[in-house]
Design an enzyme around this catalytic site. Sequence first.
Site, PDB file in Angstrom:
ATOM      1  N   GLY A  15       0.788  -1.236   0.000  1.00 21.18           N
ATOM      2  CA  GLY A  15       0.000   0.000   0.000  1.00 21.18           C
ATOM      3  C   GLY A  15       0.816   1.280   0.000  1.00 21.18           C
ATOM      4  N   ASN A  17       1.746   3.154  -2.493  1.00 18.50           N
ATOM      5  CA  ASN A  17       1.138   4.175  -3.370  1.00 18.50           C
ATOM      6  C   ASN A  17      -0.088   4.797  -2.713  1.00 18.50           C
ATOM      7  OD1 ASN A  17       2.421   4.521  -6.149  1.00 18.50           O
ATOM      8  ND2 ASN A  17       2.496   2.295  -5.871  1.00 18.50           N
ATOM      9  N   ASN A 110      -5.250   3.307 -12.553  1.00 16.73           N
ATOM     10  CA  ASN A 110      -4.343   2.232 -12.140  1.00 16.73           C
ATOM     11  C   ASN A 110      -2.905   2.701 -12.343  1.00 16.73           C
ATOM     12  OD1 ASN A 110      -3.517  -0.485 -11.423  1.00 16.73           O
ATOM     13  ND2 ASN A 110      -3.064  -0.813 -13.586  1.00 16.73           N
ATOM     14  N   HIS A 112       0.949   1.170 -13.150  1.00 15.11           N
ATOM     15  CA  HIS A 112       1.628  -0.034 -13.618  1.00 15.11           C
ATOM     16  C   HIS A 112       3.125   0.248 -13.663  1.00 15.11           C
ATOM     17  CE1 HIS A 112       2.097  -3.851 -15.584  1.00 15.11           C
ATOM     18  NE2 HIS A 112       2.910  -3.271 -16.441  1.00 15.11           N
ATOM     19  N   GLU A 177       6.724   6.184  -8.944  1.00 13.67           N
ATOM     20  CA  GLU A 177       5.290   5.918  -8.748  1.00 13.67           C
ATOM     21  C   GLU A 177       4.721   6.854  -7.686  1.00 13.67           C
ATOM     22  OE1 GLU A 177       4.067   1.815  -8.312  1.00 13.67           O
ATOM     23  OE2 GLU A 177       5.865   1.101  -9.300  1.00 13.67           O
TER      24      GLU A 177
END
Length: 213
Positions: A15, A17, A110, A112, A177
């Site tokens: 978790g 992000n 999302n 990736h 990210e």
Amino acid sequence: MADHKRIAMFISGRGSNFMAIHQGVERGEINGRIVTVVSDQPEAAGLDYARSRGLETAVFSLGGGEKRIAYFDHITANLADKDVHLVVLAGFMKVLSANFIARYRNRILNIHPALLPSFPGTDAQAQALAYGVKYTGCTVHFVDEGVDTGPIVLQAVVPVLDQDEVHTLSERILEQEHRLFPLAVKLFCEDRLEIRGRRVLVHASEINPARLP
Ligand code: GAR
């Protein structure tokens, strides 16, 4: 600026992000509020963080015989009274059902860990190393019915170093990210993203829906 957006955060593990986005919300940089943290894994470490911050959590485990469609219908029913504007997949490892995607069309983001359309699916960092690319990175995209195929919002490039192994490359991608995903969520929450076919335009200020084609 328009009212804040109500965000459902979907996680499966660590978790990090989700935490980066939550910190953006807490600092007032993101015009949103995380109204629920959904996990398919009861032991996901991100759930502890969510609880420690007083966020609502919900665990939906996919039982052996249960069909994916029924599973996501169940989640949809549970989200119904939360008035969710945005679903954020932050390391959520299940492929969504078509019904769920239709319910939240153009409202699911999302992240990736590769430069899509290269290396979709699982183990993207290992795929990049195995292929021998010199640059990889991460991609935030809207979710459509394919696996990692939806319109791309933002990308960040990360060089592959000669000495890289999966974990070192993954770490450097993860740093990007944590920068990219909160930014994409911020732009969504400010109504600054416009999907035109496969392209996502980023506007300098809030889009007036009346002006869109
Ligand atoms: C992240 O690297 C994310 O890009 C990846 O899982 C990790 C989750 O980390 N997602 C995928 O591979 C999706 N196909 P986190 O739980 O610490 O955010």
